[in-house]
Design an enzyme around this catalytic site. Structure first.
Site, PDB file in Angstrom:
ATOM      1  N   ASN A 116      -4.950   4.322 -23.254  1.00 47.61           N
ATOM      2  CA  ASN A 116      -5.287   2.978 -22.778  1.00 47.61           C
ATOM      3  C   ASN A 116      -4.193   2.556 -21.795  1.00 47.61           C
ATOM      4  O   ASN A 116      -3.102   2.188 -22.214  1.00 47.61           O
ATOM      5  CB  ASN A 116      -5.345   2.012 -23.976  1.00 47.61           C
ATOM      6  CG  ASN A 116      -5.550   0.576 -23.536  1.00 47.61           C
ATOM      7  OD1 ASN A 116      -5.890   0.310 -22.381  1.00 47.61           O
ATOM      8  ND2 ASN A 116      -5.340  -0.365 -24.462  1.00 47.61           N
ATOM      9  N   TRP A 117      -4.522   2.650 -20.508  1.00 47.78           N
ATOM     10  CA  TRP A 117      -3.501   2.336 -19.493  1.00 47.78           C
ATOM     11  C   TRP A 117      -3.311   0.830 -19.334  1.00 47.78           C
ATOM     12  O   TRP A 117      -2.433   0.392 -18.615  1.00 47.78           O
ATOM     13  CB  TRP A 117      -3.893   2.945 -18.146  1.00 47.78           C
ATOM     14  CG  TRP A 117      -3.892   4.445 -18.124  1.00 47.78           C
ATOM     15  CD1 TRP A 117      -3.530   5.296 -19.142  1.00 47.78           C
ATOM     16  CD2 TRP A 117      -4.274   5.292 -17.031  1.00 47.78           C
ATOM     17  NE1 TRP A 117      -3.657   6.599 -18.746  1.00 47.78           N
ATOM     18  CE2 TRP A 117      -4.120   6.634 -17.454  1.00 47.78           C
ATOM     19  CE3 TRP A 117      -4.727   5.052 -15.739  1.00 47.78           C
ATOM     20  CZ2 TRP A 117      -4.407   7.718 -16.622  1.00 47.78           C
ATOM     21  CZ3 TRP A 117      -5.023   6.137 -14.914  1.00 47.78           C
ATOM     22  CH2 TRP A 117      -4.853   7.450 -15.351  1.00 47.78           C
ATOM     23  N   LYS A 118      -4.186   0.042 -19.924  1.00 47.14           N
ATOM     24  CA  LYS A 118      -4.148  -1.425 -19.787  1.00 47.14           C
ATOM     25  C   LYS A 118      -4.128  -1.805 -18.299  1.00 47.14           C
ATOM     26  O   LYS A 118      -4.714  -1.097 -17.494  1.00 47.14           O
ATOM     27  CB  LYS A 118      -2.945  -2.000 -20.549  1.00 47.14           C
ATOM     28  CG  LYS A 118      -2.857  -1.466 -21.979  1.00 47.14           C
ATOM     29  CD  LYS A 118      -1.896  -2.253 -22.808  1.00 47.14           C
ATOM     30  CE  LYS A 118      -1.757  -1.603 -24.171  1.00 47.14           C
ATOM     31  NZ  LYS A 118      -1.046  -2.437 -25.117  1.00 47.14           N
ATOM     32  N   HIS A 130     -10.103  -5.083 -28.127  1.00 44.94           N
ATOM     33  CA  HIS A 130      -8.654  -4.856 -28.219  1.00 44.94           C
ATOM     34  C   HIS A 130      -7.977  -6.191 -28.550  1.00 44.94           C
ATOM     35  O   HIS A 130      -8.437  -7.253 -28.116  1.00 44.94           O
ATOM     36  CB  HIS A 130      -8.139  -4.301 -26.890  1.00 44.94           C
ATOM     37  CG  HIS A 130      -6.730  -3.808 -26.969  1.00 44.94           C
ATOM     38  ND1 HIS A 130      -5.650  -4.654 -26.974  1.00 44.94           N
ATOM     39  CD2 HIS A 130      -6.232  -2.558 -27.100  1.00 44.94           C
ATOM     40  CE1 HIS A 130      -4.538  -3.936 -27.084  1.00 44.94           C
ATOM     41  NE2 HIS A 130      -4.871  -2.663 -27.168  1.00 44.94           N
ATOM     42  N   GLU A 142      -5.500  -7.563 -27.394  1.00 42.36           N
ATOM     43  CA  GLU A 142      -5.099  -8.348 -26.215  1.00 42.36           C
ATOM     44  C   GLU A 142      -6.285  -9.128 -25.658  1.00 42.36           C
ATOM     45  O   GLU A 142      -6.110 -10.214 -25.104  1.00 42.36           O
ATOM     46  CB  GLU A 142      -4.464  -7.409 -25.171  1.00 42.36           C
ATOM     47  CG  GLU A 142      -3.091  -6.961 -25.638  1.00 42.36           C
ATOM     48  CD  GLU A 142      -2.638  -5.597 -25.143  1.00 42.36           C
ATOM     49  OE1 GLU A 142      -3.259  -5.052 -24.216  1.00 42.36           O
ATOM     50  OE2 GLU A 142      -1.665  -5.063 -25.712  1.00 42.36           O
ATOM     51  N   GLU A 172      -5.551  -0.860 -35.120  1.00 45.94           N
ATOM     52  CA  GLU A 172      -4.338  -1.176 -34.372  1.00 45.94           C
ATOM     53  C   GLU A 172      -3.712  -2.441 -34.951  1.00 45.94           C
ATOM     54  O   GLU A 172      -4.089  -3.560 -34.554  1.00 45.94           O
ATOM     55  CB  GLU A 172      -4.683  -1.421 -32.897  1.00 45.94           C
ATOM     56  CG  GLU A 172      -5.272  -0.233 -32.198  1.00 45.94           C
ATOM     57  CD  GLU A 172      -4.974  -0.244 -30.699  1.00 45.94           C
ATOM     58  OE1 GLU A 172      -4.425   0.740 -30.221  1.00 45.94           O
ATOM     59  OE2 GLU A 172      -5.264  -1.246 -30.040  1.00 45.94           O
ATOM     60  N   GLY A 195       3.081  -1.905 -28.933  1.00 46.30           N
ATOM     61  CA  GLY A 195       4.155  -2.082 -27.948  1.00 46.30           C
ATOM     62  C   GLY A 195       5.495  -2.481 -28.523  1.00 46.30           C
ATOM     63  O   GLY A 195       6.388  -2.887 -27.776  1.00 46.30           O
ATOM     64  N   SER A 219       2.287   1.967 -31.050  1.00 45.69           N
ATOM     65  CA  SER A 219       3.588   2.644 -30.957  1.00 45.69           C
ATOM     66  C   SER A 219       3.537   4.129 -31.298  1.00 45.69           C
ATOM     67  O   SER A 219       4.467   4.663 -31.902  1.00 45.69           O
ATOM     68  CB  SER A 219       4.625   1.918 -31.824  1.00 45.69           C
ATOM     69  OG  SER A 219       4.836   0.606 -31.346  1.00 45.69           O
ATOM     70  N   GLY A 242      -1.096   3.398 -25.949  1.00 45.06           N
ATOM     71  CA  GLY A 242      -0.866   2.483 -24.828  1.00 45.06           C
ATOM     72  C   GLY A 242       0.282   2.975 -23.964  1.00 45.06           C
ATOM     73  O   GLY A 242       0.139   3.892 -23.157  1.00 45.06           O
ATOM     74  N   GLY A 243       1.452   2.400 -24.172  1.00 42.45           N
ATOM     75  CA  GLY A 243       2.624   2.665 -23.331  1.00 42.45           C
ATOM     76  C   GLY A 243       2.890   4.147 -23.076  1.00 42.45           C
ATOM     77  O   GLY A 243       3.120   4.556 -21.924  1.00 42.45           O
TER      78      GLY A 243
HETATM   79  C1  PEP Z   1      -2.644  -0.352 -27.476  1.00 42.74           C
HETATM   80  O1  PEP Z   1      -2.411  -1.443 -26.999  1.00 42.74           O
HETATM   81  O2  PEP Z   1      -3.823   0.063 -27.571  1.00 42.74           O
HETATM   82  C2  PEP Z   1      -1.522   0.455 -27.946  1.00 42.74           C
HETATM   83  C3  PEP Z   1      -1.751   1.323 -28.874  1.00 42.74           C
HETATM   84  O3  PEP Z   1      -0.317   0.196 -27.361  1.00 42.74           O
HETATM   85  P1  PEP Z   1       1.091   0.957 -27.626  1.00 42.74           P
HETATM   86  O4  PEP Z   1       0.789   2.428 -27.784  1.00 42.74           O
HETATM   87  O5  PEP Z   1       1.896   0.685 -26.387  1.00 42.74           O
HETATM   88  O6  PEP Z   1       1.675   0.385 -28.853  1.00 42.74           O
END
Ligand code: PEP
Length: 244
Positions: free
Chosen positions: A8-10, A95, A97, A162, A168, A202, A223-224
């Site tokens: 997920n590049w957001k 999600h 967010e 999640e 994050g 994470s 994500g990140g």
């Molecule tokens: C996400 O937002 O879907 C996610 C898993 O983020 P991160 O891996 O950065 O915690």
């Protein structure tokens, strides 16, 4: 089932960066792996570029949201048929967010998921509690409600667990807490629907092996760490090589 490794590049990447990232992953992924499937979910505006790059490769393409309606007067929105036409096979829905910044409810997530399935997409439905809810032991109540309200009546879908407090922050739950919640989700959903349950929050190379080896973890939503081809590839390669 192969592990599902979803990026997920957001709202990240410039166009050149997105193209470089896909090309780097494509070079590594080759004809695919017997142990995992890779799916990338870039921002809408780079989907067409990414679609032509992943075409014919083993990588799947997904979007990060879609509208609940098939078409119409919804300025600025993107429909499921548009995503399908672009070459998407997946769409992330609900999600945290989007729940937080766009006030999306589980009821709306179900409408979106239903539309996505109708148009041949596999929705990846995100659920998870916030920190204050876990602090008072309400995580299963919250996740049960989100599942019950957002799962479409028919069709194939994935769930991504999640925990919002793990996104994050560099602080995933313990493996035991992941196992307990994934067992809970597995038991809550009709087994005939064959759902894949992903963990997100994470995930990095340093913890991917043990998370992916946890019972009822069918993959990860990243994500990140998915913005770095080496790191994301390392996570995919941490998939267990045995069956089960
Ligand atoms: C996400 O937002 O879907 C996610 C898993 O983020 P991160 O891996 O950065 O915690």
């Amino acid at each position: 089932m192969k592990k599902q490794i979803v990026a997920n590049w957001k709202m990240n990447t410039a166009r050149a960066q997105a193209v470089a990232l896909v090309n780097a992953l494509k070079a590594k992924a080759g004809q695919g792996s017997p142990h995992f499937d890779l799916v990338i979910c870039p921002p809408f505006v780079w989907l067409a570029d990414c679609a032509s790059l992943v075409a014919g490769s083993a990588m799947g393409l997904g979007a990060q949201d879609c509208h609940a309606a098939e078409k119409g007067a919804y300025t600025g929105d993107i429909s499921a048929p548009m995503l399908k036409e672009l070459g998407c096979s997946y769409v992330i829905l609900g999600h945290s967010e989007r729940r937080q910044h766009h006030q999306e409810s589980s009821i709306l997530v179900k409408e979106k998921a239903t539309q996505a399935i109708k148009n041949g997409l596999v929705p990846i439905i995100c659920v998870g509690e916030v920190e204050a809810e876990r602090a008072i032991g309400q995580q299963e109540v919250i996740v049960a409600r989100q599942l019950d309200q957002s799962i479409p009546d028919t069709g194939r879908f994935y769930i991504a667990y999640e925990p919002v407090w793990a996104i994050g922050t560099g602080k995933p739950p313990s493996l035991e807490d992941i196992r307990i919640m994934h067992d809970f989700i597995r038991n809550r959903i009709d087994p005939s629907r064959g759902v894949a349950i992903l963990y997100g929050g994470s995930v990095k190379v340093s913890n991917a092996r043990e998370i992916l080896a946890t019972k009822n973890v069918d993959g990860v939503l990243v994500g990140g760490a998915s913005l770095d081809a080496e790191e994301f590839w390392g996570i995919a390669q941490a998939s267990p090589t045995h069956k089960g």
